[in-house]
Scaffold this motif. Structure first.
Motif, PDB file in Angstrom:
ATOM      1  N   ALA A 233     -16.355  23.659 -14.470  1.00 32.20           N
ATOM      2  CA  ALA A 233     -16.375  24.973 -13.569  1.00 32.20           C
ATOM      3  C   ALA A 233     -15.383  25.769 -13.731  1.00 32.20           C
ATOM      4  O   ALA A 233     -14.387  25.604 -14.445  1.00 32.20           O
ATOM      5  N   PRO A 234     -15.394  26.908 -13.085  1.00 34.27           N
ATOM      6  CA  PRO A 234     -14.316  28.073 -13.413  1.00 34.27           C
ATOM      7  C   PRO A 234     -13.229  27.665 -12.996  1.00 34.27           C
ATOM      8  O   PRO A 234     -12.935  27.040 -11.618  1.00 34.27           O
ATOM      9  N   GLY A 235     -11.984  27.614 -13.857  1.00 38.11           N
ATOM     10  CA  GLY A 235     -10.616  27.168 -13.227  1.00 38.11           C
ATOM     11  C   GLY A 235     -10.259  25.778 -13.334  1.00 38.11           C
ATOM     12  O   GLY A 235      -9.177  25.294 -12.888  1.00 38.11           O
ATOM     13  N   LYS A 236     -11.298  24.839 -13.838  1.00 33.33           N
ATOM     14  CA  LYS A 236     -11.016  23.481 -13.803  1.00 33.33           C
ATOM     15  C   LYS A 236     -11.306  23.040 -15.285  1.00 33.33           C
ATOM     16  O   LYS A 236     -11.688  23.455 -16.227  1.00 33.33           O
ATOM     17  N   GLU A 237     -10.724  21.773 -15.352  1.00 26.87           N
ATOM     18  CA  GLU A 237     -10.734  20.844 -16.628  1.00 26.87           C
ATOM     19  C   GLU A 237     -12.391  20.589 -16.768  1.00 26.87           C
ATOM     20  O   GLU A 237     -13.088  20.309 -15.866  1.00 26.87           O
TER      21      GLU A 237
ATOM     22  N   GLU B  39     -20.977  23.258  -5.496  1.00 27.89           N
ATOM     23  CA  GLU B  39     -19.920  22.566  -6.335  1.00 27.89           C
ATOM     24  C   GLU B  39     -20.419  22.111  -7.529  1.00 27.89           C
ATOM     25  O   GLU B  39     -19.618  21.464  -8.605  1.00 27.89           O
ATOM     26  N   ASP B  40     -21.780  21.873  -7.912  1.00 32.81           N
ATOM     27  CA  ASP B  40     -22.367  21.605  -9.342  1.00 32.81           C
ATOM     28  C   ASP B  40     -22.358  22.724 -10.238  1.00 32.81           C
ATOM     29  O   ASP B  40     -22.493  22.683 -11.395  1.00 32.81           O
ATOM     30  N   THR B  41     -22.156  24.057  -9.679  1.00 39.87           N
ATOM     31  CA  THR B  41     -21.899  25.121 -10.254  1.00 39.87           C
ATOM     32  C   THR B  41     -20.846  24.936 -11.617  1.00 39.87           C
ATOM     33  O   THR B  41     -19.623  24.707 -11.424  1.00 39.87           O
TER      34      THR B  41
ATOM     35  N   THR C 291     -25.921  27.611 -12.003  1.00 39.12           N
ATOM     36  CA  THR C 291     -25.336  28.220 -10.852  1.00 39.12           C
ATOM     37  C   THR C 291     -26.174  27.992  -9.756  1.00 39.12           C
ATOM     38  O   THR C 291     -27.341  28.212  -9.797  1.00 39.12           O
ATOM     39  N   VAL C 292     -25.434  27.412  -8.716  1.00 38.68           N
ATOM     40  CA  VAL C 292     -26.243  27.120  -7.628  1.00 38.68           C
ATOM     41  C   VAL C 292     -25.651  27.763  -6.306  1.00 38.68           C
ATOM     42  O   VAL C 292     -24.379  27.621  -5.844  1.00 38.68           O
TER      43      VAL C 292
END
Length: 126
Positions: free
Chosen positions: A40-44, A89-91, A123-124
């Protein structure tokens, strides 16, 4: 050369479903495990699920088991990730990766995998 091609991503409303595909080539499919990961954007990047093509054993990260299902078609050298009841949050960008195992074992850690596909965006919307 080992090649992995992930596809099937797109836009979906919350509660909807998508099926991702990972087409593999360049190696003996039955001797490998295929893992699904997402970032996800900004996450590992995190593990989602994996499947051993040796015997079809599957493993899931605890909080996604029940909504996500991994399967394989060894005749087509393709692994699938069926995602149901999708949430915002699955995006993420979803990746498939290959790991030689020759057994029923597979891993959910990014550090175990040698080969990676290019990713497909899911994208959800809420």
């Amino acid at each position: 050369d080992v090649q992995l091609q992930a596809s099937g991503g797109g836009w979906v409303q919350a509660g909807g479903s998508l099926r991702l595909s990972c087409a593999a080539s360049g190696f003996i499919f039955d001797d490998y495990a295929i893992g699904w990961f997402r970032q996800a954007p900004g996450k590992e990047r995190e593990g989602v699920s994996c499947i051993s093509n040796y015997d079809g054993s599957t493993f899931y990260v605890d909080h996604l088991e029940g909504r996500f299902t991994t399967s394989s078609d060894n005749a087509k050298n393709t692994v699938y990730l069926q995602m149901n009841t999708l949430k915002p949050e699955d995006t993420a960008v979803y990746y498939c990766a290959a790991l030689p195992t020759g057994s029923s074992w597979c891993a959910l850690s990014v550090h175990e995998y040698d080969y990676w596909g290019q990713g497909t965006l899911v994208t959800v919307s809420s």
